[in-house]
Design a protein around this motif. Structure first.
Motif, PDB file in Angstrom:
ATOM      1  N   SER A 268     -11.935   4.439  11.134  1.00 55.17           N
ATOM      2  CA  SER A 268     -10.753   4.548  12.008  1.00 55.17           C
ATOM      3  C   SER A 268     -10.931   5.641  13.059  1.00 55.17           C
ATOM      4  CB  SER A 268      -9.495   4.800  11.170  1.00 55.17           C
ATOM      5  OG  SER A 268      -9.264   3.736  10.275  1.00 55.17           O
ATOM      6  N   ALA A 305      -5.254  -7.122   5.468  1.00 48.68           N
ATOM      7  CA  ALA A 305      -4.413  -5.973   5.811  1.00 48.68           C
ATOM      8  C   ALA A 305      -3.802  -6.153   7.198  1.00 48.68           C
ATOM      9  CB  ALA A 305      -5.222  -4.676   5.747  1.00 48.68           C
ATOM     10  N   PRO A 343      -5.175  -1.238   9.746  1.00 55.30           N
ATOM     11  CA  PRO A 343      -5.339  -0.865   8.332  1.00 55.30           C
ATOM     12  C   PRO A 343      -6.566  -1.565   7.769  1.00 55.30           C
ATOM     13  CG  PRO A 343      -3.519  -2.406   8.605  1.00 55.30           C
ATOM     14  CD  PRO A 343      -3.933  -1.992   9.982  1.00 55.30           C
ATOM     15  N   LYS A 344      -7.226  -0.931   6.830  1.00 56.60           N
ATOM     16  CA  LYS A 344      -8.508  -1.434   6.346  1.00 56.60           C
ATOM     17  C   LYS A 344      -8.407  -1.973   4.922  1.00 56.60           C
ATOM     18  CE  LYS A 344     -10.658   0.036  10.079  1.00 56.60           C
ATOM     19  NZ  LYS A 344      -9.534   0.690  10.754  1.00 56.60           N
ATOM     20  N   SER A 345      -9.048  -3.111   4.711  1.00 56.88           N
ATOM     21  CA  SER A 345      -9.195  -3.679   3.367  1.00 56.88           C
ATOM     22  C   SER A 345     -10.500  -4.454   3.309  1.00 56.88           C
ATOM     23  CB  SER A 345      -8.029  -4.623   3.042  1.00 56.88           C
ATOM     24  OG  SER A 345      -8.314  -5.349   1.851  1.00 56.88           O
ATOM     25  N   THR A 417      -5.420  -5.243  -1.761  1.00 57.80           N
ATOM     26  CA  THR A 417      -5.061  -3.827  -1.740  1.00 57.80           C
ATOM     27  C   THR A 417      -3.608  -3.681  -1.294  1.00 57.80           C
ATOM     28  OG1 THR A 417      -5.635  -3.454   0.588  1.00 57.80           O
ATOM     29  CG2 THR A 417      -7.432  -3.362  -1.025  1.00 57.80           C
ATOM     30  N   GLU A 418      -3.170  -2.460  -1.125  1.00 60.57           N
ATOM     31  CA  GLU A 418      -1.817  -2.206  -0.628  1.00 60.57           C
ATOM     32  C   GLU A 418      -1.835  -1.750   0.823  1.00 60.57           C
ATOM     33  OE1 GLU A 418       0.415   0.292  -3.197  1.00 60.57           O
ATOM     34  OE2 GLU A 418       0.385  -1.132  -4.868  1.00 60.57           O
ATOM     35  N   GLU A 419      -2.950  -2.010   1.521  1.00 56.60           N
ATOM     36  CA  GLU A 419      -3.083  -1.585   2.911  1.00 56.60           C
ATOM     37  C   GLU A 419      -2.430  -2.593   3.845  1.00 56.60           C
ATOM     38  OE1 GLU A 419      -4.282   1.361   3.684  1.00 56.60           O
ATOM     39  OE2 GLU A 419      -4.631   1.705   1.543  1.00 56.60           O
ATOM     40  N   GLY A 420      -1.626  -2.096   4.770  1.00 57.17           N
ATOM     41  CA  GLY A 420      -1.042  -2.949   5.798  1.00 57.17           C
ATOM     42  C   GLY A 420      -0.290  -4.125   5.225  1.00 57.17           C
ATOM     43  N   GLU A 422      -1.426  -6.525   3.661  1.00 59.08           N
ATOM     44  CA  GLU A 422      -1.965  -7.030   2.403  1.00 59.08           C
ATOM     45  C   GLU A 422      -1.083  -6.625   1.218  1.00 59.08           C
ATOM     46  OE1 GLU A 422      -6.389  -8.087   0.853  1.00 59.08           O
ATOM     47  OE2 GLU A 422      -6.080  -5.993   1.445  1.00 59.08           O
ATOM     48  N   ARG A 423      -0.273  -5.595   1.394  1.00 57.20           N
ATOM     49  CA  ARG A 423       0.674  -5.210   0.351  1.00 57.20           C
ATOM     50  C   ARG A 423       1.589  -6.406  -0.001  1.00 57.20           C
ATOM     51  NH1 ARG A 423       3.332  -0.102  -0.816  1.00 57.20           N
ATOM     52  NH2 ARG A 423       2.108   0.734   0.909  1.00 57.20           N
TER      53      ARG A 423
END
Length: 440
Positions: A268, A305, A343-345, A417-420, A422-423
């Protein structure tokens, strides 16, 4: 044989970089980690214990010069060999002469420039002569020897890494060029410290570039009435109009820069990412190649994400295709900054790799009958499609039907994951798994 005449004046007509080539270790500039007092290569040279070696480093850092110095100090015959213009026939001819020299007690130092350009057969031709000691092979390469040089030959050579020269080293070299009789010592040159520093910075660690730039600036300087050659800022700016950045689209630096771009976006860091992207473009990289890598990154490192990352990257590719350089650089910048800030996943990448590993290593399981089509009566008789549940017919739009083979039942590949955004996907998947786990 080439005939000389009274009118030959090669010392003065040769390029400045050739005229100033050092003849001893004390005159050599840079590479203190190798030839500074007490360092390993200097000790080997001073003790006359030199064996075959590979010099790996960028252009203009003194690989050829150092080989010549080693030959002179160890009293070996210096033979320069170019991988660009020579084949196996020439290799064998040189080796034959070197073997005769060895029998007469004369050592041969064979300097092979761009040794990475030799193919396997050509490199193998060196092996018996290196092993017998007929030659001391010194190969020079700008490419990673691990990838470009045969393991058999590489195992018989010590690899020394030569670094790009520091700005202070280049400034020292430029001062020497102005004072030395071999350079401009017999002329009165007016050039400021700031201008010499500018040349050193511009040269990007390359001594040859630094000396060539100084020579061009002096030759285009203004000759005053008192015979002083004045190098002004305008002349110097023209001589430094464009720097050719180190970049080989097919070599190691190509992979280094795309790696730097990818990892900067993953971290980032939009500033670093845009810098590495511009370095690639300035080196002549095809913008569509960069755009393809951005498309890969959009799913590998951003994924669910931010699912808009993939359309942005694809749109950048299309823009590059429509416009080309130089206009498409801003579109690449748009995509690079978007991907850097997204956001990264890597959940999609992990899922794909884990699944590929199972496909490679596990038996090829049959498709469960309940999700097979049954277009013929025979297939229906064999229970194809029996037990299939059409999800749209259910109130929940879900079913507890097993879709994986029995051997992989319950296997999880995709773990959001819970990023962006994707949560939300994770919450939805957890609800689905919880529902499927309930007793019907």
């Amino acid at each position: 044989m080439e005939q000389l005449t009274l009118f030959d004046d090669r010392e003065q007509t040769a390029p400045l970089a050739s005229r100033l080539r050092p003849e001893s270790l004390d005159e050599y500039v840079g590479q203190k980690h190798l030839i500074g007092e007490g360092k390993i290569l200097r000790r080997l040279i001073e003790r006359d214990q030199v064996s075959s070696m590979i010099f790996w480093g960028p252009p203009g850092v003194g690989k050829t010069t150092l080989a010549r110095i080693i030959a002179r100090q160890t009293k070996a015959e210096f033979v320069e060999f170019s991988a660009v213009t020579s084949g196996i026939k020439e290799v064998k001819e040189v080796m034959g002469q070197a073997e005769q020299n060895r029998r007469m007690g004369i050592r041969t130092l064979l300097f092979t420039d761009e040794i990475h350009r030799f193919n396997k057969a050509q490199q193998d031709a060196f092996l018996p002569f290196v092993e017998k000691g007929s030659i001391i092979l010194v190969g020079a390469t700008t490419e990673n020897p691990s990838f470009e040089i045969n393991s058999a030959l590489l195992s018989r050579c010590k690899v020394f890494i030569l670094k790009a020269l520091e700005e202070a080293d280049l400034t020292e070299l430029l001062h020497h060029a102005l004072k030395s009789p071999k350079g401009f010592g017999n002329q009165d040159i007016s050039i400021g410290e700031a201008q010499l520093s500018a040349i050193a910075r511009f040269s990007n660690g390359d001594a040859r570039t630094a000396l060539n730039t100084l020579e061009m600036a002096v030759l285009n300087g203004r000759l005053e009435e008192d015979a002083v050659i004045h190098v002004d800022g305008e002349v110097l700016a023209q001589c430094m109009n464009r720097r050719s950045l180190l970049y080989d689209k097919n070599g190691e630096e190509h992979y280094n820069l795309i790696s730097a771009l990818h990892k900067s976006m993953r971290n980032s860091d939009p500033d670093a990412a845009v810098y590495w992207m511009c370095r690639m473009l300035d080196g002549g990289e095809e913008p569509l190649y960069i755009a393809r890598r951005l498309i890969r990154f959009a799913s590998e490192d951003v994924g669910m994400a931010d699912s808009q990352a993939l359309p942005v990257a694809v749109a950048a590719y299309q823009a590059c295709h429509f416009l080309g350089m130089p206009e498409c650089d801003i579109h690449l910048t748009h995509a690079v900054v978007y991907l850097s800030m997204a956001p990264k996943s890597n959940a999609l990448y992990v899922a794909c790799e884990a699944c590929k590993r199972d496909v490679r290593e596990l038996p090829a399981e049959p498709v469960p009958l309940q999700i097979c089509n049954a277009p013929t009566g025979l297939m229906k008789d064999l229970h194809y499609g029996e037990g299939y549940i059409y999800a749209h017919d259910t109130q929940e739009k879900l079913s507890r039907m097993q879709c994986l083979p029995d051997a992989l039942a319950g296997k999880r590949y995709y773990r959001p994951t819970e990023e962006g955004r994707e949560r939300e996907v994770k919450e939805r998947l957890e609800e689905i798994l919880e529902w499927k786990g309930r007793e019907s």
